[in-house]
Design an enzyme around this catalytic site. Structure first.
Site, PDB file in Angstrom:
ATOM      1  N   LYS A  22      57.224  55.328  52.012  1.00  0.00           N
ATOM      2  CA  LYS A  22      57.315  54.095  51.217  1.00  0.00           C
ATOM      3  C   LYS A  22      56.630  54.253  49.860  1.00  0.00           C
ATOM      4  CE  LYS A  22      54.243  50.805  51.797  1.00  0.00           C
ATOM      5  NZ  LYS A  22      53.483  50.079  50.799  1.00  0.00           N
ATOM      6  N   ASN A  23      55.426  54.785  49.862  1.00  0.00           N
ATOM      7  CA  ASN A  23      54.673  54.818  48.612  1.00  0.00           C
ATOM      8  C   ASN A  23      55.232  55.826  47.599  1.00  0.00           C
ATOM      9  OD1 ASN A  23      53.085  52.767  49.487  1.00  0.00           O
ATOM     10  ND2 ASN A  23      51.319  54.034  50.027  1.00  0.00           N
ATOM     11  N   CYS A 117      48.638  44.070  49.431  1.00  0.00           N
ATOM     12  CA  CYS A 117      47.808  43.660  50.562  1.00  0.00           C
ATOM     13  C   CYS A 117      46.387  43.350  50.082  1.00  0.00           C
ATOM     14  CB  CYS A 117      47.760  44.771  51.596  1.00  0.00           C
ATOM     15  SG  CYS A 117      49.215  44.828  52.641  1.00  0.00           S
ATOM     16  N   ARG A 122      41.595  45.223  43.587  1.00  0.00           N
ATOM     17  CA  ARG A 122      42.501  46.313  43.235  1.00  0.00           C
ATOM     18  C   ARG A 122      42.805  46.293  41.738  1.00  0.00           C
ATOM     19  NH1 ARG A 122      46.780  46.951  48.079  1.00  0.00           N
ATOM     20  NH2 ARG A 122      46.869  49.068  47.268  1.00  0.00           N
ATOM     21  N   ASP A 305      44.763  54.413  54.469  1.00  0.00           N
ATOM     22  CA  ASP A 305      45.878  53.692  55.108  1.00  0.00           C
ATOM     23  C   ASP A 305      45.984  53.988  56.605  1.00  0.00           C
ATOM     24  OD1 ASP A 305      46.480  52.518  52.748  1.00  0.00           O
ATOM     25  OD2 ASP A 305      48.374  53.552  52.409  1.00  0.00           O
ATOM     26  N   ARG A 397      56.570  44.996  55.611  1.00  0.00           N
ATOM     27  CA  ARG A 397      56.541  45.520  54.241  1.00  0.00           C
ATOM     28  C   ARG A 397      56.669  47.039  54.236  1.00  0.00           C
ATOM     29  NH1 ARG A 397      52.178  42.558  50.531  1.00  0.00           N
ATOM     30  NH2 ARG A 397      53.114  44.025  49.115  1.00  0.00           N
TER      31      ARG A 397
HETATM   32  C1  UD1 Z   1      47.934  53.416  46.768  1.00  0.00           C
HETATM   33  C2  UD1 Z   1      48.779  53.000  47.949  1.00  0.00           C
HETATM   34  C3  UD1 Z   1      47.907  52.398  49.045  1.00  0.00           C
HETATM   35  C4  UD1 Z   1      46.761  53.339  49.394  1.00  0.00           C
HETATM   36  C5  UD1 Z   1      46.000  53.789  48.154  1.00  0.00           C
HETATM   37  C6  UD1 Z   1      44.952  54.858  48.439  1.00  0.00           C
HETATM   38  C7  UD1 Z   1      50.879  52.382  46.896  1.00  0.00           C
HETATM   39  C8  UD1 Z   1      51.823  51.308  46.518  1.00  0.00           C
HETATM   40  N1  UD1 Z   1      49.750  52.018  47.506  1.00  0.00           N
HETATM   41  O1  UD1 Z   1      47.361  52.223  46.255  1.00  0.00           O
HETATM   42  O2  UD1 Z   1      48.731  52.176  50.180  1.00  0.00           O
HETATM   43  O3  UD1 Z   1      45.861  52.657  50.259  1.00  0.00           O
HETATM   44  O4  UD1 Z   1      46.924  54.331  47.187  1.00  0.00           O
HETATM   45  O5  UD1 Z   1      45.531  55.957  49.026  1.00  0.00           O
HETATM   46  O6  UD1 Z   1      51.146  53.553  46.711  1.00  0.00           O
HETATM   47  N2  UD1 Z   1      41.002  51.810  41.200  1.00  0.00           N
HETATM   48  C9  UD1 Z   1      40.318  51.382  40.086  1.00  0.00           C
HETATM   49  N3  UD1 Z   1      41.018  51.173  38.934  1.00  0.00           N
HETATM   50  C10 UD1 Z   1      42.368  51.389  38.833  1.00  0.00           C
HETATM   51  C11 UD1 Z   1      43.050  51.842  39.987  1.00  0.00           C
HETATM   52  C12 UD1 Z   1      42.337  52.044  41.155  1.00  0.00           C
HETATM   53  O7  UD1 Z   1      39.102  51.174  40.131  1.00  0.00           O
HETATM   54  O8  UD1 Z   1      42.931  51.201  37.768  1.00  0.00           O
HETATM   55  C13 UD1 Z   1      40.253  52.043  42.462  1.00  0.00           C
HETATM   56  C14 UD1 Z   1      40.708  51.138  43.597  1.00  0.00           C
HETATM   57  O9  UD1 Z   1      40.048  49.894  43.582  1.00  0.00           O
HETATM   58  C15 UD1 Z   1      40.353  51.964  44.811  1.00  0.00           C
HETATM   59  C16 UD1 Z   1      40.579  53.393  44.334  1.00  0.00           C
HETATM   60  O10 UD1 Z   1      40.556  53.341  42.923  1.00  0.00           O
HETATM   61  O11 UD1 Z   1      38.999  51.813  45.135  1.00  0.00           O
HETATM   62  C17 UD1 Z   1      41.868  54.007  44.793  1.00  0.00           C
HETATM   63  O12 UD1 Z   1      42.955  53.176  44.473  1.00  0.00           O
HETATM   64  P1  UD1 Z   1      44.411  53.739  44.181  1.00  0.00           P
HETATM   65  O13 UD1 Z   1      44.503  55.152  44.646  1.00  0.00           O
HETATM   66  O14 UD1 Z   1      44.783  53.437  42.778  1.00  0.00           O
HETATM   67  O15 UD1 Z   1      45.288  52.830  45.127  1.00  0.00           O
HETATM   68  P2  UD1 Z   1      46.691  52.205  44.835  1.00  0.00           P
HETATM   69  O16 UD1 Z   1      47.488  53.116  43.932  1.00  0.00           O
HETATM   70  O17 UD1 Z   1      46.545  50.784  44.464  1.00  0.00           O
END
Ligand code: UD1
Length: 430
Positions: A22-23, A117, A122, A305, A397
């Site tokens: 999915k991701n 979620c 985030r 996850d 989802r």
């Molecule tokens: C993606 C996945 C999610 C998974 C996560 C970590 C999708 C749609 N979702 O989420 O299922 O749990 O990777 O493997 O692919 N952060 C910041 N600033 C930013 C972006 C992230 O501080 O601009 C922090 C987040 O709060 C978190 C960490 O970085 O603590 C990792 O987040 P990130 O890898 O970006 O997760 P997602 O891409 O949102």
């Protein structure tokens, strides 16, 4: 409202086929609009988040042709609008990939600020930092992220935190920027590599995906491609943990075992037998599960996850285990639900201390988010008696035909949408 109703106590047995990731698919669908030629994408999971994104792409003018439930053709030449907003897209996290894709191609994007979620704060500050470093102006107003660049220029970007979303988003914009972009401290997840491979198959120039330094040289145009998405490591891991928790024996097919190494390692520590084949893994639960320690980390560490599913396994393992969540701060919301099923878990800050109990007992529980929802279903299958899981729209989802695949492994689970159907199921299984 749909619910899953489960009669627990049946070890899962047999074979299950894993779908596309999915991701990876969410990012690849967004990237598909970056060319004016037709892109064919196969092995798409047929889940709600994917369908929401496809609908959003269609709304801005792209042509989306469903070849079958798992295959789609997308043509981005008809896009007339770079503004993406509707009530559904606001609920999915991956809407942010449209910022990178549209900014790269049209130098302009206006996208609803992502939801997703509720597993903690985030932010998207790192995505924004990347786009700004490339020369874009980015504003957030009225729930929309507006990005614009007269010139989008390659540059050096250091990500302060390892972020899957920021890495992919910056990579997409950089694929069509002028000159060379270097992303340092990049995420190494398999889906980062898959998106890079997809972009490369469209003519992008990307090196180093899968390491922590990715180098991209922008190209003027991207072209058509046919691409098949990698298997979903999280769906695979979920079935592996389901086999473990129910005392089962399951062959999980269509996977890349290398992507599952952290999951496999923890299952071995918990006392399960795991056999790896070319494109499948077999998990056998032998004897009482054993306690262990786990900490979530960016890939190749243990995936966040998979944290709730692992905790469900450890909840019925012998001894005291700890689960440390280092990525998202609000990812223990399932603990209260699991406690109602008999678990003995105490959360202190970002650590769950789990004292294994001999069994769960069925209860009525709420899915607090996608992965925790799947974890509660696993608990229900391992529990004595009947469990009802509410709010299964979260589970839908990200899991295609979850109940159907579990029934194929011998689980007594049904999706019901009324009290009458629920009672009918209970009558049938008792
Ligand atoms: C993606 C996945 C999610 C998974 C996560 C970590 C999708 C749609 N979702 O989420 O299922 O749990 O990777 O493997 O692919 N952060 C910041 N600033 C930013 C972006 C992230 O501080 O601009 C922090 C987040 O709060 C978190 C960490 O970085 O603590 C990792 O987040 P990130 O890898 O970006 O997760 P997602 O891409 O949102």
């Amino acid at each position: 409202m749909d619910q899953y109703v489960i009669k627990g106590g049946y070890p899962l047995q047999g074979e299950v086929e894993i779908g596309g990731a999915k991701n990876a698919a969410l990012a690849i669908l967004a990237a598909a609009i970056m060319t004016d030629e037709t892109v064919t994408i196969d092995n798409l999971p047929n889940v709600r988040d994917i369908n929401v994104l496809l609908q959003a792409i269609e709304e801005i003018g792209a042509k989306v042709e469903r070849v079958d439930v798992h295959k789609v053709k997308i043509n981005g030449s008809f896009i007339r609008d770079v503004s993406v907003d509707n009530e559904f897209i606001r609920k999915i996290r991956a809407s942010y990939y449209l910022i990178g894709a549209l900014l790269g191609k049209y130098r302009r994007a206006e996208v609803a600020l992502p939801g997703g979620c509720d597993i903690g704060s985030r932010p998207i500050d790192l995505h924004i930092k990347g786009f700004k470093a490339m020369g874009a102006s980015v504003d957030i107003a009225h729930g929309l992220v507006k990005a614009e660049a007269k010139e989008l220029k390659g540059t050096h970007i250091y990500l302060d935190k390892v972020s899957v979303g920021a890495t992919i988003n910056i990579m997409m914009a950089a694929a069509m920027a002028e000159g060379k972009t270097v992303i340092e401290n990049a995420a190494k997840e398999p889906h980062v590599v898959d998106v890079a491979n997809f972009l490369s198959s469209m003519g992008a120039n990307i090196r180093g995906a899968g390491t922590d330094v990715i180098r991209i040289v922008g190209v003027e145009k991207l072209h058509k491609t046919e691409y098949s998405i990698i298997p979903d490591q999280i769906e695979a891991g979920t079935f592996m943990f389901a086999a473990a928790a129910t005392g089962g024996d399951v062959l999980v097919k269509n996977v890349i075992p290398k992507h599952l190494e952290a999951t496999t390692a923890k299952l071995l520590e918990a006392g399960c037998e795991v056999e790896e084949f070319d494109d499948s893994v077999r998990v056998r639960s032998v004897g009482r599960l054993q306690h262990t320690q786990v900490t979530t980390l960016p890939y190749p560490g243990f995936p966040t996850d998979m944290q709730p599913q692992m905790a469900v396994v450890l909840g019925i393992a012998e001894g005291t285990s700890t689960v440390t969540e280092s990525i998202f701060e609000n990812r223990f919301r399932y603990v209260d639900e699991l406690t109602r099923m008999g678990a003995n878990i105490k959360v202190e800050s970002n650590i769950a201390i789990i004292n294994g109990v001999s069994r769960y007992t069925g209860a009525r529980v709420n899915a607090p988010d996608l992965r925790a929802g799947a974890a509660l279903v696993i608990a229900g299958m391992a529990a004595e008696g009947i469990t009802v899981v509410d709010d299964i729209h979260y589970i839908e989802r990200g899991y295609e035909n979850f109940d159907g695949k579990l029934r194929g492994l011998g689980a007594k689970i049904e999706k019901v949408s009324s009290e009458k159907e629920l009672q009918k199921f209970i009558l049938k299984v008792s």
